[in-house]
Design a protein around this motif. Sequence first.
Motif, PDB file in Angstrom:
ATOM      1  N   TYR A   1      -1.374 -12.107   5.033  1.00  0.00           N
ATOM      2  CA  TYR A   1      -2.002 -11.208   4.019  1.00  0.00           C
ATOM      3  C   TYR A   1      -1.461 -10.834   2.660  1.00  0.00           C
ATOM      4  O   TYR A   1      -2.074 -10.568   1.951  1.00  0.00           O
ATOM      5  N   LYS A   2      -0.757 -11.765   2.488  1.00  0.00           N
ATOM      6  CA  LYS A   2      -0.742 -12.451   1.247  1.00  0.00           C
ATOM      7  C   LYS A   2      -1.089 -12.808  -0.123  1.00  0.00           C
ATOM      8  O   LYS A   2      -1.958 -13.220   0.726  1.00  0.00           O
ATOM      9  N   SER A   3      -1.261 -11.823  -0.765  1.00  0.00           N
ATOM     10  CA  SER A   3      -3.312 -11.837  -1.686  1.00  0.00           C
ATOM     11  C   SER A   3      -2.717 -13.031  -2.860  1.00  0.00           C
ATOM     12  O   SER A   3      -2.812 -14.104  -3.374  1.00  0.00           O
ATOM     13  N   GLY A   4      -0.858 -13.329  -2.907  1.00  0.00           N
ATOM     14  CA  GLY A   4      -1.138 -14.044  -4.447  1.00  0.00           C
ATOM     15  C   GLY A   4      -0.547 -13.057  -5.114  1.00  0.00           C
ATOM     16  O   GLY A   4       0.046 -14.389  -6.333  1.00  0.00           O
ATOM     17  N   PHE A   5      -1.108 -12.654  -5.907  1.00  0.00           N
ATOM     18  CA  PHE A   5      -0.928 -11.341  -7.479  1.00  0.00           C
ATOM     19  C   PHE A   5      -0.021 -11.350  -6.744  1.00  0.00           C
ATOM     20  O   PHE A   5       1.148 -10.476  -6.366  1.00  0.00           O
ATOM     21  N   GLU A   6       1.095 -10.888  -8.588  1.00  0.00           N
ATOM     22  CA  GLU A   6       2.026 -10.336  -9.050  1.00  0.00           C
ATOM     23  C   GLU A   6       1.736  -8.827  -8.694  1.00  0.00           C
ATOM     24  O   GLU A   6       1.272  -8.598  -9.463  1.00  0.00           O
ATOM     25  N   PRO A   7       3.025  -8.038  -8.825  1.00  0.00           N
ATOM     26  CA  PRO A   7       3.205  -6.904  -8.902  1.00  0.00           C
ATOM     27  C   PRO A   7       2.740  -6.416 -10.742  1.00  0.00           C
ATOM     28  O   PRO A   7       2.928  -7.058 -11.052  1.00  0.00           O
ATOM     29  N   PRO A   8       2.187  -5.098 -10.377  1.00  0.00           N
ATOM     30  CA  PRO A   8       1.606  -5.195 -12.138  1.00  0.00           C
ATOM     31  C   PRO A   8       2.975  -4.910 -12.461  1.00  0.00           C
ATOM     32  O   PRO A   8       4.465  -3.688 -12.043  1.00  0.00           O
ATOM     33  N   GLY A   9       3.165  -4.947 -14.212  1.00  0.00           N
ATOM     34  CA  GLY A   9       3.449  -4.547 -14.927  1.00  0.00           C
ATOM     35  C   GLY A   9       3.766  -2.825 -15.302  1.00  0.00           C
ATOM     36  O   GLY A   9       2.880  -2.578 -14.931  1.00  0.00           O
ATOM     37  N   ASP A  10       4.481  -2.612 -16.595  1.00  0.00           N
ATOM     38  CA  ASP A  10       4.367  -1.614 -16.298  1.00  0.00           C
ATOM     39  C   ASP A  10       3.620  -1.303 -17.821  1.00  0.00           C
ATOM     40  O   ASP A  10       3.046  -1.765 -18.729  1.00  0.00           O
ATOM     41  N   VAL A  11       2.900   0.154 -17.949  1.00  0.00           N
ATOM     42  CA  VAL A  11       1.577   0.637 -18.741  1.00  0.00           C
ATOM     43  C   VAL A  11       2.320   1.154 -19.929  1.00  0.00           C
ATOM     44  O   VAL A  11       3.167   1.445 -20.065  1.00  0.00           O
TER      45      VAL A  11
ATOM     46  N   LEU B   1     -12.214 -13.233  -1.379  1.00  0.00           N
ATOM     47  CA  LEU B   1     -10.419 -12.907  -0.965  1.00  0.00           C
ATOM     48  C   LEU B   1     -10.189 -13.204  -2.329  1.00  0.00           C
ATOM     49  O   LEU B   1     -10.061 -13.826  -2.952  1.00  0.00           O
ATOM     50  N   PRO B   2      -8.300 -12.173  -1.710  1.00  0.00           N
ATOM     51  CA  PRO B   2      -7.704 -12.302  -2.936  1.00  0.00           C
ATOM     52  C   PRO B   2      -6.863 -14.404  -2.979  1.00  0.00           C
ATOM     53  O   PRO B   2      -7.331 -15.073  -1.709  1.00  0.00           O
TER      54      PRO B   2
END
Length: 613
Positions: A272-282, A400-401
């Motif tokens: 299930y790993k999507s490869g995206f990085e967690p979002p940064g600060d808004v 897919l991611p």
Amino acid sequence: MSWGTELWDQFENLEKHTQWGIDFVERYTKFVKERSEIELNYAKQIRNLSKKYQPKKNAKEEEENKYTWCRAFFTSLNELNDYAGQHELIAENMTSQIIAELTRYIQDLKSERKSHFQDGRKAQQHIENSWKQLEQCKRNFERACKEADRAQQHFEKMDADINVTKADVEKARQQAQLRHQMAADCKSEYSNYLQKFNQEQTEHYHTLIPNIFQKIQEMEERRIERLGESMKTFAEVDRQILPIVGKCLDGMTKAAESIEPKTDSAQVVESYKSGFEPPGDVEFEDYGQAMKRTASETSLTNSRPDVKADKSSKGKSKLFFFKKNKLMSLLTSPAPRQPPPEPPSPSAVTPDPCPTPQTPKQPKEALSHRFNDLMTSKPKMHCLRSLRRGGANPEDFSHLPPEQRRKKLQAKIDDINKDIQKEMDQRDALTKMKDVYVKNPQMGDPSSVDPRLAEIGQHIDKLQAELQKFEGWLAEVEGRMPTRSESSHRQSVVYETQNSTPPTNNSCAQDRESPDGSYTEEQSSELQPKVQTDPEFDEFEEEMLPTIGTCKALYPFEGQNEGTLALVEGEVLFVIEEDKGDGWTRVRRNEEEEGYVPTSYVEVFLDSNAKDS
């Protein structure tokens, strides 16, 4: 002890006893037959149970085979199937080694018993007839003696009477002599027959009957021995399968011991790993600049006539955001590939809260990007409709991611390489065959191989072209995989402000999901006011699927994810889209509430017209 000497006078009781022994064997045979049927039924139920929980041939079960606990369970099912086979073997061996053998033996036993007792009855009848004949000779001798005495007395009386003539006396004397002679003959006959009867009686009770009873005794002992052997076989049939049953149980234990929690946990990450990085600060967006302007009396007076227009625009804005919310709910509806939750166990007194589907919850920022893409890209409208109606996945796995897409593309490339290698091996074999035909024309025509070689060459070219296509997609994915620096500069998108002006700093560059489920890197464009009057958008929003039946909720369902609909046990809803094999059914409560619910949580009643269509 011998039956012939001890039971010489118990012919009737022996006949009853042997018949009871045969009846007992038949009863035991029936017992074994019923035990065999029990084993067959048990094996059938075990096989049905194993078959019921065997994995189905679909993609989801192939995914489940990645986990050790799933493989252990499937291995246990296979062992259980073999276990059922051993019980079938018990029934088969009991049928062939006990039931069939005893059935044949009972027929032979009945024939042998019948023969022995027929011989006994004949001997008994013969001695009875001899006894009757002896009695007849005895009565004849007794009657002859009495007649001789009467004749002698009559002669003596006639001889003493002086008035009787000499001729009468002579006649009486002759008559007395005749009677004496007849009595002597009867005596001799009685004596001879008595001697003969005694010999026959001795032979009957000391030779003939003992021999017959001895055979019956031997027959009965063989019957008892055969019954004991059958009982022993009954136990041995069970004992023979114990080692194999033990192996089946050992296989189940080994399968259970092969479960590796750490490996399964790592497999979840791999799957299930999507490869995206967690979002940064808004980033903070300052809307206070507009408040620095001081409102004057003129501006207030001039703004009064626009109150109606403002109200009209507010009404349109409400309609627009109502439609937007429906679109967001549609876009986040559970995808067909996500498994629905299992229904709660019927044994529980109070049903536990329903587990939520595995659809990841999209952040509002991603939803805003998807909505912007929908509003500004008309050519993608058909993708949204296909998503609403459960369209097929694209060939390049763009739905897919990135990480999952890369894995799917790599697996596809590996499969194509295997097919190419197989075709090349076949081409090499045909080339060698052609060389053999060229060197030895008598073995075959070399030109007969050319059409097949040409066909294989075309197939290889086609596979190589397909390989290049997937390799290009793979290179594109590997080149577009997001990094930490790219995903850390994400900004939120705001659709409306107090002055109805869209934000101008919407310039984030991130991978996001398009309305058809694919991920793109397009810049999110500004929301144009004219989208509210877009005829294609209005057509999409106003179109409502017709109801095709009704359904009744069997269990409560919370419906926490967007796109799903909460259920109350016993509630009746309208069905607007059947389950397409993904475990979800689309239902409607009223004109404003519709969504997906797990198919296993409801009982569906389709209209006959909907079934026909």
